[in-house]
Design a protein around this motif. Structure first.
Motif, PDB file in Angstrom:
ATOM      1  N   TYR A  31       7.281   9.514  -3.647  1.00 26.43           N
ATOM      2  CA  TYR A  31       6.736   8.349  -4.360  1.00 26.43           C
ATOM      3  C   TYR A  31       5.773   8.888  -5.399  1.00 26.43           C
ATOM      4  CZ  TYR A  31       4.891   3.445  -4.226  1.00 26.43           C
ATOM      5  OH  TYR A  31       4.513   2.149  -4.471  1.00 26.43           O
ATOM      6  N   GLU A  62      -0.158   6.590  -4.010  1.00 27.26           N
ATOM      7  CA  GLU A  62      -0.556   5.441  -4.832  1.00 27.26           C
ATOM      8  C   GLU A  62      -1.558   5.987  -5.853  1.00 27.26           C
ATOM      9  OE1 GLU A  62      -0.184   2.193  -1.147  1.00 27.26           O
ATOM     10  OE2 GLU A  62      -2.135   2.798  -1.848  1.00 27.26           O
ATOM     11  N   TYR A  94      -3.853  -7.808  -8.374  1.00 27.57           N
ATOM     12  CA  TYR A  94      -2.433  -7.447  -8.342  1.00 27.57           C
ATOM     13  C   TYR A  94      -1.854  -7.868  -9.688  1.00 27.57           C
ATOM     14  CZ  TYR A  94       2.387  -7.267  -6.491  1.00 27.57           C
ATOM     15  OH  TYR A  94       3.714  -6.988  -6.265  1.00 27.57           O
ATOM     16  N   ASP A 107       4.170  -2.537 -10.309  1.00 25.67           N
ATOM     17  CA  ASP A 107       3.362  -3.670  -9.811  1.00 25.67           C
ATOM     18  C   ASP A 107       2.065  -3.149  -9.201  1.00 25.67           C
ATOM     19  OD1 ASP A 107       4.557  -2.592  -7.482  1.00 25.67           O
ATOM     20  OD2 ASP A 107       4.468  -4.537  -6.456  1.00 25.67           O
ATOM     21  N   ILE A 109      -2.122  -2.458  -8.523  1.00 24.14           N
ATOM     22  CA  ILE A 109      -3.400  -3.162  -8.444  1.00 24.14           C
ATOM     23  C   ILE A 109      -4.230  -2.625  -9.607  1.00 24.14           C
ATOM     24  CG2 ILE A 109      -5.456  -3.590  -7.066  1.00 24.14           C
ATOM     25  CD1 ILE A 109      -3.806  -2.998  -4.568  1.00 24.14           C
ATOM     26  N   SER A 121      -3.651   1.288  -9.856  1.00 21.46           N
ATOM     27  CA  SER A 121      -3.219   1.971  -8.627  1.00 21.46           C
ATOM     28  C   SER A 121      -1.724   1.697  -8.476  1.00 21.46           C
ATOM     29  CB  SER A 121      -4.014   1.434  -7.437  1.00 21.46           C
ATOM     30  OG  SER A 121      -3.724   2.214  -6.297  1.00 21.46           O
ATOM     31  N   ILE A 122      -0.932   2.665  -8.902  1.00 19.66           N
ATOM     32  CA  ILE A 122       0.457   2.351  -9.253  1.00 19.66           C
ATOM     33  C   ILE A 122       1.467   2.517  -8.115  1.00 19.66           C
ATOM     34  CG2 ILE A 122       0.128   2.851 -11.689  1.00 19.66           C
ATOM     35  CD1 ILE A 122       1.600   5.560 -11.171  1.00 19.66           C
ATOM     36  N   ALA A 123       2.546   1.747  -8.249  1.00 23.98           N
ATOM     37  CA  ALA A 123       3.759   1.933  -7.458  1.00 23.98           C
ATOM     38  C   ALA A 123       4.590   3.035  -8.127  1.00 23.98           C
ATOM     39  CB  ALA A 123       4.523   0.626  -7.375  1.00 23.98           C
ATOM     40  N   PHE A 177      -9.246  -7.836  -1.956  1.00 26.16           N
ATOM     41  CA  PHE A 177      -9.044  -7.247  -3.288  1.00 26.16           C
ATOM     42  C   PHE A 177     -10.348  -6.962  -4.035  1.00 26.16           C
ATOM     43  CE2 PHE A 177      -4.535  -6.957  -5.010  1.00 26.16           C
ATOM     44  CZ  PHE A 177      -3.986  -6.783  -3.752  1.00 26.16           C
ATOM     45  N   TRP A 196      -1.133  -2.025   1.931  1.00 26.69           N
ATOM     46  CA  TRP A 196       0.238  -2.532   1.865  1.00 26.69           C
ATOM     47  C   TRP A 196       0.736  -2.947   3.249  1.00 26.69           C
ATOM     48  CZ3 TRP A 196       5.735  -0.989   1.539  1.00 26.69           C
ATOM     49  CH2 TRP A 196       6.429  -1.741   0.577  1.00 26.69           C
ATOM     50  N   LYS A 198       0.201  -6.683   6.048  1.00 28.24           N
ATOM     51  CA  LYS A 198      -0.410  -8.000   6.227  1.00 28.24           C
ATOM     52  C   LYS A 198      -1.302  -8.017   7.457  1.00 28.24           C
ATOM     53  CE  LYS A 198       1.079 -10.594   2.843  1.00 28.24           C
ATOM     54  NZ  LYS A 198       0.101 -11.307   1.988  1.00 28.24           N
ATOM     55  N   GLU A 203      -8.744   0.231   1.884  1.00 25.43           N
ATOM     56  CA  GLU A 203      -8.303   1.477   1.278  1.00 25.43           C
ATOM     57  C   GLU A 203      -9.537   2.182   0.739  1.00 25.43           C
ATOM     58  OE1 GLU A 203      -3.848   0.923  -0.273  1.00 25.43           O
ATOM     59  OE2 GLU A 203      -5.237  -0.462  -1.218  1.00 25.43           O
ATOM     60  N   TYR A 205     -10.744   5.161  -1.629  1.00 29.44           N
ATOM     61  CA  TYR A 205     -10.241   5.967  -2.742  1.00 29.44           C
ATOM     62  C   TYR A 205     -11.010   7.297  -2.746  1.00 29.44           C
ATOM     63  CZ  TYR A 205      -7.779   1.814  -4.475  1.00 29.44           C
ATOM     64  OH  TYR A 205      -6.937   0.738  -4.610  1.00 29.44           O
ATOM     65  N   LEU A 243       6.053  -8.338   1.341  1.00 24.76           N
ATOM     66  CA  LEU A 243       5.528  -7.432   0.314  1.00 24.76           C
ATOM     67  C   LEU A 243       6.688  -6.727  -0.381  1.00 24.76           C
ATOM     68  CD1 LEU A 243       2.521  -5.892   2.286  1.00 24.76           C
ATOM     69  CD2 LEU A 243       2.385  -7.459   0.334  1.00 24.76           C
ATOM     70  N   TYR A 264       1.427 -14.422 -10.640  1.00 22.33           N
ATOM     71  CA  TYR A 264       0.515 -13.358 -11.074  1.00 22.33           C
ATOM     72  C   TYR A 264       0.522 -13.171 -12.592  1.00 22.33           C
ATOM     73  CZ  TYR A 264       0.442 -12.452  -6.118  1.00 22.33           C
ATOM     74  OH  TYR A 264       0.310 -12.604  -4.762  1.00 22.33           O
TER      75      TYR A 264
HETATM   76  N1  THG Z   1      -2.636  -0.280  -2.576  1.00 22.17           N
HETATM   77  C1  THG Z   1      -2.974   0.500  -3.622  1.00 22.17           C
HETATM   78  N2  THG Z   1      -2.088   0.889  -4.535  1.00 22.17           N
HETATM   79  C2  THG Z   1      -0.790   0.499  -4.403  1.00 22.17           C
HETATM   80  C3  THG Z   1      -0.380  -0.334  -3.349  1.00 22.17           C
HETATM   81  C4  THG Z   1      -1.346  -0.717  -2.401  1.00 22.17           C
HETATM   82  N3  THG Z   1       0.112   0.923  -5.318  1.00 22.17           N
HETATM   83  C5  THG Z   1       1.504   0.755  -5.020  1.00 22.17           C
HETATM   84  C6  THG Z   1       1.802  -0.572  -4.392  1.00 22.17           C
HETATM   85  N4  THG Z   1       0.929  -0.755  -3.237  1.00 22.17           N
HETATM   86  C7  THG Z   1       1.563  -1.676  -5.395  1.00 22.17           C
HETATM   87  N5  THG Z   1       2.145  -2.911  -4.972  1.00 22.17           N
HETATM   88  C8  THG Z   1       1.478  -3.865  -4.235  1.00 22.17           C
HETATM   89  C9  THG Z   1       2.199  -4.962  -3.801  1.00 22.17           C
HETATM   90  C10 THG Z   1       1.569  -5.961  -3.081  1.00 22.17           C
HETATM   91  C11 THG Z   1       0.225  -5.863  -2.791  1.00 22.17           C
HETATM   92  C12 THG Z   1      -0.482  -4.767  -3.217  1.00 22.17           C
HETATM   93  C13 THG Z   1       0.129  -3.785  -3.954  1.00 22.17           C
HETATM   94  C14 THG Z   1      -0.468  -6.938  -2.043  1.00 22.17           C
HETATM   95  N6  THG Z   1      -0.043  -8.192  -2.219  1.00 22.17           N
HETATM   96  C15 THG Z   1      -0.580  -9.301  -1.492  1.00 22.17           C
HETATM   97  C16 THG Z   1       0.559 -10.248  -1.185  1.00 22.17           C
HETATM   98  O1  THG Z   1       1.567 -10.210  -1.869  1.00 22.17           O
HETATM   99  O2  THG Z   1       0.428 -10.996  -0.239  1.00 22.17           O
HETATM  100  C17 THG Z   1      -1.679 -10.052  -2.195  1.00 22.17           C
HETATM  101  C18 THG Z   1      -1.674 -10.117  -3.652  1.00 22.17           C
HETATM  102  C19 THG Z   1      -2.692 -11.107  -4.193  1.00 22.17           C
HETATM  103  O3  THG Z   1      -2.624 -12.267  -3.775  1.00 22.17           O
HETATM  104  O4  THG Z   1      -3.504 -10.763  -5.070  1.00 22.17           O
HETATM  105  O5  THG Z   1      -1.397  -6.684  -1.296  1.00 22.17           O
HETATM  106  O6  THG Z   1      -1.066  -1.427  -1.415  1.00 22.17           O
HETATM  107  N7  THG Z   1      -4.245   0.908  -3.750  1.00 22.17           N
END
Ligand code: THG
Length: 366
Positions: A31, A62, A94, A107, A109, A121-123, A177, A196, A198, A203, A205, A243, A264
């Protein structure tokens, strides 16, 4: 013998790769060109433990794409159709990033660290290159880099208790967040309520390589009686929670609307964003949607394409067996031409119920 993967400068180790190895990691994925553990005991055993206790995850992959300088906020806003103008320092949002056609590039943060300092903070896609290209093309006064900042996630119902033991009880009033800069062995680290899963958690950093292993050890020492274990993002848990995983569930051929991420974006915001014009137009032209599909048993087909008749097809993006709900869960891209007329589909000899994402408890328990 099972195949192995050779770490290198292309397939990067993290500060905790030795800890993962020592704990017997069984499967890795790659990743952002970096190792990401995917399985320890088994996906199912890891899942139940995550839902009941607390886990520490090496999510160094991430990566933070850092935007620093006078035009950092302008570049951040160009990258995403979400209105970032309201973000406060140490708040994350997000924020899907999209190209000029409205296709999703990532997608992340988006975290406003300071007035002129943002982290995305990238995917899993090379956003640093795209950000640097935009900065060049728009002539922006901003430095784009990937600093050595590695998130360590603490996830599960006992995460508040564990992180409070290491960083102090003030972590408990961090809102979802949001984050605080908190000291660990003399270094301030960004500690955010995110992750990542529920199951809740934080996290951290880690911005000082020397402190990566000491922090890891501190968390495990403090969490013995909480049954803390090593873990990783879990396919069962994240699909039950709805997610999305960039690259699997969505890519640049999809728009945020199609993937259920419309909430979003801020279509009416008066901000300068590369993708907003295309997305405003697309808002009324959507023809398909990522849906949940629930099968009573696992379809026998290996194909990710679902034939729907009348020349229509659905595409399975992710799927997993849920041991809790005793159902096979799938995220499927489905044409409106089908879903406007049907609430079920058939695949691999099994009937599936089409349902919105994220899955509702009623649908999962039906
Ligand atoms: N944490 C951090 N970086 C990341 C991720 C992470 N980078 C890669 C990836 N994960 C990025 N994608 C996501 C996708 C969903 C969420 C966080 C990162 C997430 N979503 C919640 C939801 O969908 O229920 C809430 C979103 C909101 O309502 O604002 O948490 O996990 N550092």
């Amino acid at each position: 013998m099972r195949p192995t993967i050779i770490p290198s400068r292309r397939v990067r180790r993290t500060h905790w790769t030795e800890q993962n190895t020592a704990a017997g990691v069984k499967t890795y994925t790659v990743y952002n060109h970096m190792l990401l553990p995917a399985e320890f005991e088994s996906i199912e055993a890891d899942y139940w433990h995550l839902c009941e206790h607390v886990q520490v995850w090496d999510v160094a992959c991430e990566r933070q794409v850092q935007l620093k300088g006078r035009d950092a906020a302008r570049l951040a806003q160009l990258m995403t159709p979400r209105d970032l103008s309201t973000a406060k320092p140490l708040q994350g949002k997000y924020a899907p990033t999209c190209n000029a056609q409205g296709g999703i590039l990532n997608d992340p943060i988006a975290i406003k660290v300071e007035e002129d300092l943002w982290w995305f903070s990238i995917a899993d896609s090379d956003i640093k290159l795209w950000a640097a290209g935009l900065a060049q093309g728009y002539g922006l006064d901003v430095d784009v880099s990937e600093p050595d900042i590695s998130p360590l996630a603490v996830q599960g119902p006992k995460a508040d208790e564990l992180v409070a033991r290491v960083f102090g009880s003030e972590v408990c009033d961090i809102r979802f967040f949001w984050g605080k800069m908190l000291p660990f062995q003399g270094s301030d680290m960004y500690v955010a309520r995110s992750g990542w899963s529920k199951q809740g958690g934080f996290e951290i950093y880690v911005n000082d390589a020397k402190l990566a292993v000491p922090l890891w050890e501190a968390l495990f020492a403090a969490g013995k009686d909480l049954n803390v274990r090593i873990g990783c993002p879990n396919q069962i848990e994240r699909m039950e929670g709805g997610l999305l995983s960039y690259g699997s569930d969505m890519d640049d051929q999809d728009t945020p609307f199609e993937c259920g991420l419309g909430s979003y974006l801020d279509l009416n915001a008066d901000v300068e964003s590369l993708s907003l014009p295309a997305l405003r137009a697309h808002a009324t032209q959507q023809t398909r949607q990522l849906q949940g599909v629930l099968f009573a048993s696992s379809p026998t087909s290996d194909s990710t394409w679902i034939e729907l008749g009348d020349g229509l097809q659905g595409e399975i993006r992710s799927q997993v067996w849920s041991p809790r709900y005793q159902k096979h869960l799938a995220f499927v891209m489905l044409p409106f031409a089908y879903t406007h007329r049907h609430s079920t589909l058939e695949h691999g000899g099994v009937q599936g119920q089409i349902t919105p994402l994220p899955f509702s408890q009623e649908a999962l328990q039906a």
